[in-house]
Design a protein around this motif. Structure first.
Motif, PDB file in Angstrom:
ATOM      1  N   TYR A 122       0.819  -1.213   0.000  1.00  0.00           N
ATOM      2  CA  TYR A 122       0.000   0.000   0.000  1.00  0.00           C
ATOM      3  C   TYR A 122       0.855   1.266   0.000  1.00  0.00           C
ATOM      4  CZ  TYR A 122      -4.046  -2.919   0.963  1.00  0.00           C
ATOM      5  OH  TYR A 122      -5.036  -3.859   0.876  1.00  0.00           O
ATOM      6  N   TYR A 123       2.118   1.145   0.367  1.00  0.00           N
ATOM      7  CA  TYR A 123       3.013   2.303   0.452  1.00  0.00           C
ATOM      8  C   TYR A 123       3.972   2.403  -0.734  1.00  0.00           C
ATOM      9  CZ  TYR A 123       1.106   2.270   5.103  1.00  0.00           C
ATOM     10  OH  TYR A 123       0.221   2.280   6.162  1.00  0.00           O
ATOM     11  N   ALA A 124       3.804   1.525  -1.716  1.00  0.00           N
ATOM     12  CA  ALA A 124       4.653   1.564  -2.915  1.00  0.00           C
ATOM     13  C   ALA A 124       4.362   2.833  -3.708  1.00  0.00           C
ATOM     14  CB  ALA A 124       4.408   0.330  -3.775  1.00  0.00           C
ATOM     15  N   LYS A 125       5.401   3.359  -4.317  1.00  0.00           N
ATOM     16  CA  LYS A 125       5.287   4.572  -5.125  1.00  0.00           C
ATOM     17  C   LYS A 125       5.734   4.234  -6.548  1.00  0.00           C
ATOM     18  CE  LYS A 125       6.125   7.605  -1.171  1.00  0.00           C
ATOM     19  NZ  LYS A 125       5.131   6.991  -0.422  1.00  0.00           N
ATOM     20  N   PRO A 126       4.791   4.189  -7.502  1.00  0.00           N
ATOM     21  CA  PRO A 126       5.077   3.717  -8.862  1.00  0.00           C
ATOM     22  C   PRO A 126       6.231   4.415  -9.571  1.00  0.00           C
ATOM     23  CG  PRO A 126       2.729   4.000  -8.545  1.00  0.00           C
ATOM     24  CD  PRO A 126       3.397   4.566  -7.336  1.00  0.00           C
ATOM     25  N   LYS A 127       6.520   5.665  -9.261  1.00  0.00           N
ATOM     26  CA  LYS A 127       7.565   6.374 -10.001  1.00  0.00           C
ATOM     27  C   LYS A 127       8.982   5.982  -9.580  1.00  0.00           C
ATOM     28  CE  LYS A 127       7.524  10.402  -6.994  1.00  0.00           C
ATOM     29  NZ  LYS A 127       7.413  11.822  -6.899  1.00  0.00           N
ATOM     30  N   HIS A 128       9.127   5.189  -8.534  1.00  0.00           N
ATOM     31  CA  HIS A 128      10.454   4.772  -8.081  1.00  0.00           C
ATOM     32  C   HIS A 128      10.795   3.394  -8.642  1.00  0.00           C
ATOM     33  CE1 HIS A 128      10.908   8.172  -5.413  1.00  0.00           C
ATOM     34  NE2 HIS A 128       9.641   8.017  -5.094  1.00  0.00           N
ATOM     35  N   SER A 129      12.085   3.067  -8.670  1.00  0.00           N
ATOM     36  CA  SER A 129      12.495   1.818  -9.287  1.00  0.00           C
ATOM     37  C   SER A 129      12.939   0.742  -8.292  1.00  0.00           C
ATOM     38  CB  SER A 129      13.640   2.076 -10.277  1.00  0.00           C
ATOM     39  OG  SER A 129      14.745   2.621  -9.585  1.00  0.00           O
TER      40      SER A 129
END
Length: 96
Positions: A64-71
């Motif tokens: 739930y805390y994932a941020k799509p713009k990071h790799s």
């Protein structure tokens, strides 16, 4: 059953332990709280992979805390002793 236990145990990787944390007794709300705490300490990440079997619920809640713009992809487990489960899960991939 107590969450923190003293005794003679064998870890998943075969290591002899004289204590264990019974993470199977954690509720979904416990995992949600731990995921929130971890999300405040971890660098931004794109995805999370749970190490079977103990890390699966932690990964579900942490996602739930994932941020799509990071790799960055992170691997999580419920308990860390020898890193054997981590190394098996990631194969030859490098983990820091």
């Amino acid at each position: 059953m107590n969450l923190f236990q003293l005794g003679e145990y064998i870890s998943h990787s075969g290591e002899e332990l004289d204590w264990k944390i019974e993470c199977d007794d954690l509720s979904t709300d416990d995992w949600k709280c731990l995921a929130f705490i971890a999300s405040q300490k971890l660098p931004p990440f794109h995805s999370v992979i749970g190490i079977p079997r103990g890390g699966l619920e932690f990964a579900r809640q942490l996602a739930y805390y994932a941020k799509p713009k990071h790799s960055l992809t992170i691997y999580v487990d419920d308990v860390y002793t020898t890193a054997g489960s981590f190394l098996k899960a990631v194969g030859s991939r490098r983990i820091d």
